[in-house]
Design an enzyme around this catalytic site. Structure first.
Site, PDB file in Angstrom:
ATOM      1  CG  PHE A 182      -8.901   3.708   4.633  1.00  0.00           C
ATOM      2  CD1 PHE A 182      -8.049   4.573   5.306  1.00  0.00           C
ATOM      3  CD2 PHE A 182      -8.864   2.361   4.973  1.00  0.00           C
ATOM      4  CE1 PHE A 182      -7.182   4.099   6.285  1.00  0.00           C
ATOM      5  CE2 PHE A 182      -7.986   1.880   5.946  1.00  0.00           C
ATOM      6  CZ  PHE A 182      -7.146   2.761   6.601  1.00  0.00           C
ATOM      7  N   GLY A 183     -12.181   2.826   4.783  1.00  0.00           N
ATOM      8  CA  GLY A 183     -12.684   1.783   5.688  1.00  0.00           C
ATOM      9  C   GLY A 183     -13.779   2.260   6.624  1.00  0.00           C
ATOM     10  CE1 TYR A 184     -15.976  -1.853   9.084  1.00  0.00           C
ATOM     11  CE2 TYR A 184     -13.602  -2.171   9.206  1.00  0.00           C
ATOM     12  CZ  TYR A 184     -14.858  -2.668   8.958  1.00  0.00           C
ATOM     13  OH  TYR A 184     -15.018  -3.977   8.576  1.00  0.00           O
ATOM     14  CG  ASP A 193      -3.391  -7.434  11.572  1.00  0.00           C
ATOM     15  OD1 ASP A 193      -3.813  -7.266  10.414  1.00  0.00           O
ATOM     16  OD2 ASP A 193      -4.028  -8.102  12.418  1.00  0.00           O
ATOM     17  CE  LYS A 199      -7.406   7.637  10.206  1.00  0.00           C
ATOM     18  NZ  LYS A 199      -7.690   6.734   9.115  1.00  0.00           N
ATOM     19  CG  HIS A 225      -5.015   3.025  14.430  1.00  0.00           C
ATOM     20  ND1 HIS A 225      -5.538   4.115  13.771  1.00  0.00           N
ATOM     21  CD2 HIS A 225      -5.209   1.973  13.598  1.00  0.00           C
ATOM     22  CE1 HIS A 225      -6.034   3.724  12.606  1.00  0.00           C
ATOM     23  NE2 HIS A 225      -5.851   2.437  12.479  1.00  0.00           N
ATOM     24  NE  ARG A 226      -2.154   3.096   8.877  1.00  0.00           N
ATOM     25  CZ  ARG A 226      -3.168   2.234   8.934  1.00  0.00           C
ATOM     26  NH1 ARG A 226      -2.963   0.969   9.224  1.00  0.00           N
ATOM     27  NH2 ARG A 226      -4.408   2.647   8.697  1.00  0.00           N
ATOM     28  CG  ASN A 277      -1.793   1.122   1.387  1.00  0.00           C
ATOM     29  OD1 ASN A 277      -1.450   2.232   1.021  1.00  0.00           O
ATOM     30  ND2 ASN A 277      -2.969   0.873   1.941  1.00  0.00           N
TER      31      ASN A 277
HETATM   32  P1  IMP Z   1      -4.800  -3.712   7.395  1.00  0.00           P
HETATM   33  O1  IMP Z   1      -4.058  -3.675   8.666  1.00  0.00           O
HETATM   34  O2  IMP Z   1      -4.270  -2.816   6.347  1.00  0.00           O
HETATM   35  O3  IMP Z   1      -5.078  -5.106   6.935  1.00  0.00           O
HETATM   36  O4  IMP Z   1      -6.239  -3.078   7.708  1.00  0.00           O
HETATM   37  C1  IMP Z   1      -7.248  -3.805   8.298  1.00  0.00           C
HETATM   38  C2  IMP Z   1      -8.587  -3.150   8.132  1.00  0.00           C
HETATM   39  O5  IMP Z   1      -8.870  -2.394   9.304  1.00  0.00           O
HETATM   40  C3  IMP Z   1      -8.750  -2.165   6.998  1.00  0.00           C
HETATM   41  O6  IMP Z   1      -9.066  -2.823   5.816  1.00  0.00           O
HETATM   42  C4  IMP Z   1      -9.909  -1.331   7.510  1.00  0.00           C
HETATM   43  O7  IMP Z   1     -11.108  -2.038   7.349  1.00  0.00           O
HETATM   44  C5  IMP Z   1      -9.634  -1.260   8.990  1.00  0.00           C
HETATM   45  N1  IMP Z   1      -8.836  -0.069   9.335  1.00  0.00           N
HETATM   46  C6  IMP Z   1      -7.567  -0.051   9.813  1.00  0.00           C
HETATM   47  N2  IMP Z   1      -7.153   1.214  10.025  1.00  0.00           N
HETATM   48  C7  IMP Z   1      -8.196   1.998   9.681  1.00  0.00           C
HETATM   49  C8  IMP Z   1      -8.360   3.420   9.668  1.00  0.00           C
HETATM   50  O8  IMP Z   1      -7.486   4.225   9.999  1.00  0.00           O
HETATM   51  N3  IMP Z   1      -9.559   3.854   9.223  1.00  0.00           N
HETATM   52  C9  IMP Z   1     -10.554   3.031   8.824  1.00  0.00           C
HETATM   53  N4  IMP Z   1     -10.455   1.711   8.804  1.00  0.00           N
HETATM   54  C10 IMP Z   1      -9.273   1.186   9.244  1.00  0.00           C
END
Ligand code: IMP
Length: 202
Positions: free
Chosen positions: A159-161, A76, A182, A187-188, A13
């Site tokens: 994105f996502g949630y 993760d 953000k 968290h990241r 990514n």
């Molecule tokens: P991965 O760690 O990239 O596999 O992310 C796991 C999943 O967690 C993502 O596909 C989203 O569904 C959700 N997610 C993780 N971080 C975020 C965020 O910052 N915003 C929204 N969704 C998140």
């Protein structure tokens, strides 16, 4: 003096790589994505925690790395909703199917929380980052961003949630926040800074 010259991050990514490069820029090592390091491998994630999955991924990719001066990093992340027993949790990406649009996933979670009062809507984004060092040792960090689930899908960023996650103290969703803001709070971002501190000590 650090015992490594390269940091290989197990992600394809590019958005993530940009944030990683920014936050880890103070470290005296070349920062590479898996692709840049010439590695192509899918590692099964079948751990029961974010930390286990991040470690599995990092060890799985480290097996492919030939250089003796490279650290492999993997993350993760996901969303934990307390009222739903911490669902979707480690299944966040796979919740209702990997290819299901987030408009559907988000609406489903809102429906499952119908009638649930604010105090019981608490939730958090979690990020674990693991590192595997050239000598085979490892470490893992875990950070969160705390908030609650709102009542509707709002916001255009992220994105996502993000459109259903309201951040404590901000009273808006993370999809309504400026992306720079953000990243400061996420968290990241927090987990990357915690990992930077670990790497600085090596
Ligand atoms: P991965 O760690 O990239 O596999 O992310 C796991 C999943 O967690 C993502 O596909 C989203 O569904 C959700 N997610 C993780 N971080 C975020 C965020 O910052 N915003 C929204 N969704 C998140």
């Amino acid at each position: 003096m650090a015992a490594f010259k390269k940091l290989i991050f197990a992600t394809g990514n590019e958005g993530k790589m940009e944030e990683i490069r920014q936050i880890l820029s103070g470290i005296d090592a070349q920062i590479l994505s898996m692709k840049e390091a010439g590695i192509e491998k899918e590692v099964a994630e079948n751990g029961t925690t974010f930390e286990e999955n991040a470690l599995q991924k990092a060890f799985g990719i480290a097996e492919e790395v030939k250089e003796k001066d490279a650290v492999v990093l993997a993350d993760d992340s996901g969303l934990e909703i307390d009222y739903l027993g911490k669902e979707p949790g480690i299944y966040s990406a796979r919740y209702l199917g990997r290819d299901t649009p987030y408009s559907v996933k988000n609406q489903n979670l809102l429906d499952r929380l119908e009638g649930v009062p604010r105090q019981q809507r608490t939730a958090r984004f979690v990020c674990a980052i693991a590192a595997v060092f050239p000598d085979g040792t490892s470490c893992v960090v875990r950070e969160t961003m705390e908030g609650y689930i709102g009542w509707e899908i709002v916001g255009e960023h992220g994105f996502g949630y993000d459109p259903i996650f309201c951040l404590d103290g901000y009273e808006c969703t993370t999809a309504q926040l400026d992306p720079e803001v953000k990243n400061q709070l996420s968290h990241r971002g927090k987990a990357l800074r915690a990992m930077r501190d670990q790497l600085m000590q090596r």
